[in-house]
Design an enzyme around this catalytic site. Structure first.
Site, PDB file in Angstrom:
ATOM      1  N   HIS A  20      56.329  32.244  40.782  1.00  0.00           N
ATOM      2  CA  HIS A  20      55.179  33.511  39.833  1.00  0.00           C
ATOM      3  C   HIS A  20      54.510  33.341  38.850  1.00  0.00           C
ATOM      4  O   HIS A  20      54.831  35.258  38.549  1.00  0.00           O
ATOM      5  CB  HIS A  20      53.584  33.430  41.072  1.00  0.00           C
ATOM      6  CG  HIS A  20      52.357  33.810  40.832  1.00  0.00           C
ATOM      7  ND1 HIS A  20      51.107  33.841  40.886  1.00  0.00           N
ATOM      8  CD2 HIS A  20      51.465  33.697  39.283  1.00  0.00           C
ATOM      9  CE1 HIS A  20      50.065  34.364  40.198  1.00  0.00           C
ATOM     10  NE2 HIS A  20      50.746  33.900  39.087  1.00  0.00           N
ATOM     11  N   HIS A  22      53.740  33.708  34.501  1.00  0.00           N
ATOM     12  CA  HIS A  22      52.853  32.458  33.435  1.00  0.00           C
ATOM     13  C   HIS A  22      53.964  32.679  31.649  1.00  0.00           C
ATOM     14  O   HIS A  22      53.590  33.623  31.449  1.00  0.00           O
ATOM     15  CB  HIS A  22      51.933  32.999  33.047  1.00  0.00           C
ATOM     16  CG  HIS A  22      51.472  33.098  34.353  1.00  0.00           C
ATOM     17  ND1 HIS A  22      49.967  32.048  35.124  1.00  0.00           N
ATOM     18  CD2 HIS A  22      50.662  33.567  35.169  1.00  0.00           C
ATOM     19  CE1 HIS A  22      49.767  32.103  35.489  1.00  0.00           C
ATOM     20  NE2 HIS A  22      49.852  33.508  36.103  1.00  0.00           N
ATOM     21  N   HIS A 200      45.784  28.897  41.847  1.00  0.00           N
ATOM     22  CA  HIS A 200      45.683  30.447  42.287  1.00  0.00           C
ATOM     23  C   HIS A 200      44.346  30.611  42.884  1.00  0.00           C
ATOM     24  O   HIS A 200      43.438  29.426  42.334  1.00  0.00           O
ATOM     25  CB  HIS A 200      45.212  31.140  40.600  1.00  0.00           C
ATOM     26  CG  HIS A 200      46.281  31.272  39.950  1.00  0.00           C
ATOM     27  ND1 HIS A 200      47.443  30.176  39.587  1.00  0.00           N
ATOM     28  CD2 HIS A 200      46.636  32.349  38.688  1.00  0.00           C
ATOM     29  CE1 HIS A 200      48.307  30.845  38.882  1.00  0.00           C
ATOM     30  NE2 HIS A 200      48.113  32.336  38.274  1.00  0.00           N
ATOM     31  N   GLU A 203      42.489  35.326  44.158  1.00  0.00           N
ATOM     32  CA  GLU A 203      42.762  36.523  43.384  1.00  0.00           C
ATOM     33  C   GLU A 203      41.968  36.941  43.708  1.00  0.00           C
ATOM     34  O   GLU A 203      41.485  38.425  44.251  1.00  0.00           O
ATOM     35  CB  GLU A 203      43.452  35.812  42.077  1.00  0.00           C
ATOM     36  CG  GLU A 203      43.635  37.793  41.553  1.00  0.00           C
ATOM     37  CD  GLU A 203      44.274  37.009  40.136  1.00  0.00           C
ATOM     38  OE1 GLU A 203      43.445  36.163  39.672  1.00  0.00           O
ATOM     39  OE2 GLU A 203      44.736  37.603  39.400  1.00  0.00           O
ATOM     40  N   ASP A 281      53.162  37.636  37.599  1.00  0.00           N
ATOM     41  CA  ASP A 281      52.609  37.256  36.764  1.00  0.00           C
ATOM     42  C   ASP A 281      52.790  37.038  35.447  1.00  0.00           C
ATOM     43  O   ASP A 281      52.910  36.134  34.636  1.00  0.00           O
ATOM     44  CB  ASP A 281      51.616  37.973  37.280  1.00  0.00           C
ATOM     45  CG  ASP A 281      50.290  36.973  37.771  1.00  0.00           C
ATOM     46  OD1 ASP A 281      50.534  35.687  37.108  1.00  0.00           O
ATOM     47  OD2 ASP A 281      49.246  37.892  38.079  1.00  0.00           O
ATOM     48  N   ASP A 282      52.540  38.121  34.932  1.00  0.00           N
ATOM     49  CA  ASP A 282      52.113  38.586  33.124  1.00  0.00           C
ATOM     50  C   ASP A 282      53.006  39.804  32.907  1.00  0.00           C
ATOM     51  O   ASP A 282      52.256  40.975  33.074  1.00  0.00           O
ATOM     52  CB  ASP A 282      51.094  38.391  33.330  1.00  0.00           C
ATOM     53  CG  ASP A 282      49.941  37.013  33.289  1.00  0.00           C
ATOM     54  OD1 ASP A 282      50.476  35.940  32.669  1.00  0.00           O
ATOM     55  OD2 ASP A 282      49.348  36.869  34.240  1.00  0.00           O
TER      56      ASP A 282
END
Ligand code: HPA
Ligand code: ZN
Length: 334
Positions: A20, A22, A200, A203, A281-282
């Site tokens: 996961h 991005h 997603h 969340e 994630d980011d």
């Protein structure tokens, strides 16, 4: 204390998969500023420190606004190559031997930057990492759920010539008010094209969205899914079906899904038999890459080596690697 240092060191050295991530969220402020200068783009920041200071989020939307702004500096093929290669280098440092990387085509096509620009840049970097370091990676094309079904369908059509480079479709961006159901036909179409599916859900959104992702979008994995815990029947369903959750600890605390890491529910999820993985994630927005996420859990939770072993194992089990390659990695774990 000594125990925590040992655990951090141990987990850092383990071969791991990341599921996961991005790619637009791995754009470091340094690269953002240099690409802005290269293309003569005016960003509302004068220094790297100012960029970092702006990353003070109170929910998902407050992050997404800056994430889309940051992505506006990505214009030519080499920008996308540099972005991807920088992330793959971080993987190498963190012993991430395999990654499944999301990209948001609409973030680029809406600015007139098409598949023929970003796909060759991504693929060039991924092939280089595979050839030079034996590091594998796959691409997941994520639809922006705040945009229309029509826009997602057009994006799927525009990806036609690049499908051999794409393993799955995903669903990201503003969750509340954009339930998975909105993309039922898009995901059915993707399935018919032979693509795997992730979304997603859970969340910020309720367990009902996780149910929809599982039952209507027929996903192989749920991204985040931490709110599944609120519905015992849902937890049972995810356990029985062994539908993995790709959990992102630093993201969850940065976006205030949990106020503090000590309140994160990952150990409860794991104890209930869910197939939980840990992911970044980011990373450039949330303060760390994969090892930093594992380290934050070790620092703030009562997590032991058995838990960590299970999570690392899960990262391969939940991946889209072939059964043979999965098994080869599982055999290597000690
Ligand atoms: N949630 C939703 N959309 C996103 C995320 C996320 O964590 N990261 C990038 N787009
Ligand atoms: Zn995400």
């Amino acid at each position: 204390m000594v125990m925590k240092i040992k655990l951090k060191d141990w987990v850092a050295k383990q071969p791991k998969a990341e599921l996961h991530l991005h790619i637009e969220g791995s754009l470091e402020p340094e690269l953002m500023m240099s690409l802005a200068a290269k293309h003569g783009i005016n960003l509302p920041y004068v220094s790297i420190d100012e960029v970092k200071a702006a990353y003070d989020f109170h929910n998902l939307q407050s992050f997404l606004d800056l994430y889309y702004l940051g992505a506006s500096v990505l214009l030519d093929e080499d920008d996308f190559y540099q972005l991807m290669f920088a992330y793959l280098q971080k993987c190498r440092e963190d012993n991430v031997v395999h990654s499944e990387i999301m990209f948001d085509p609409q973030t680029h096509t809406e600015r007139g930057v098409g598949f023929e620009i970003f796909m060759p840049g991504f693929v060039r970097a991924m092939q280089q990492a595979e050839q030079e370091w034996g590091q594998s990676s796959l691409l997941i094309m994520s639809f922006l759920r705040h945009l229309s079904e029509e826009s997602a369908l057009q994006t799927l059509a525009a990806a036609k010539n690049y499908l051999p480079h794409i393993v799955a479709v995903g669903l990201d961006s503003s969750e509340l008010g954009n339930p998975p159901q909105k993309f039922a036909r898009v995901f059915a179409h993707a399935k018919a094209l032979g693509l795997k599916r992730v979304a997603h859900a859970g969340e910020e959104g309720p367990p009902a969205y996780v149910w929809e992702a599982a039952n209507i979008l027929d996903v192989h994995r749920i991204d985040h899914g931490v709110r599944s815990i609120e519905d015992a029947n849902l937890v049972e369903h995810l356990v029985v079906k062994q539908i993995p959750l790709t959990v992102c600890p630093l993201s969850n605390t940065k976006l205030k899904v949990f106020e503090h890491m000590s309140q994160h529910n990952i150990l409860t999820l794991l104890d209930q038999g869910l197939l939980v993985t840990v992911n970044a994630d980011d990373p450039s927005y949330f303060g760390g890459y994969l090892n930093d996420n594992y380290h934050a859990l070790i620092e703030h939770l009562d997590i032991n080596q058995e838990h960590l072993k299970q999570i690392v194992k899960n990262s391969f089990i939940a991946s889209f690697l072939s059964d043979e390659v999965k098994q080869a990695w599982l055999d290597k774990l000690v």
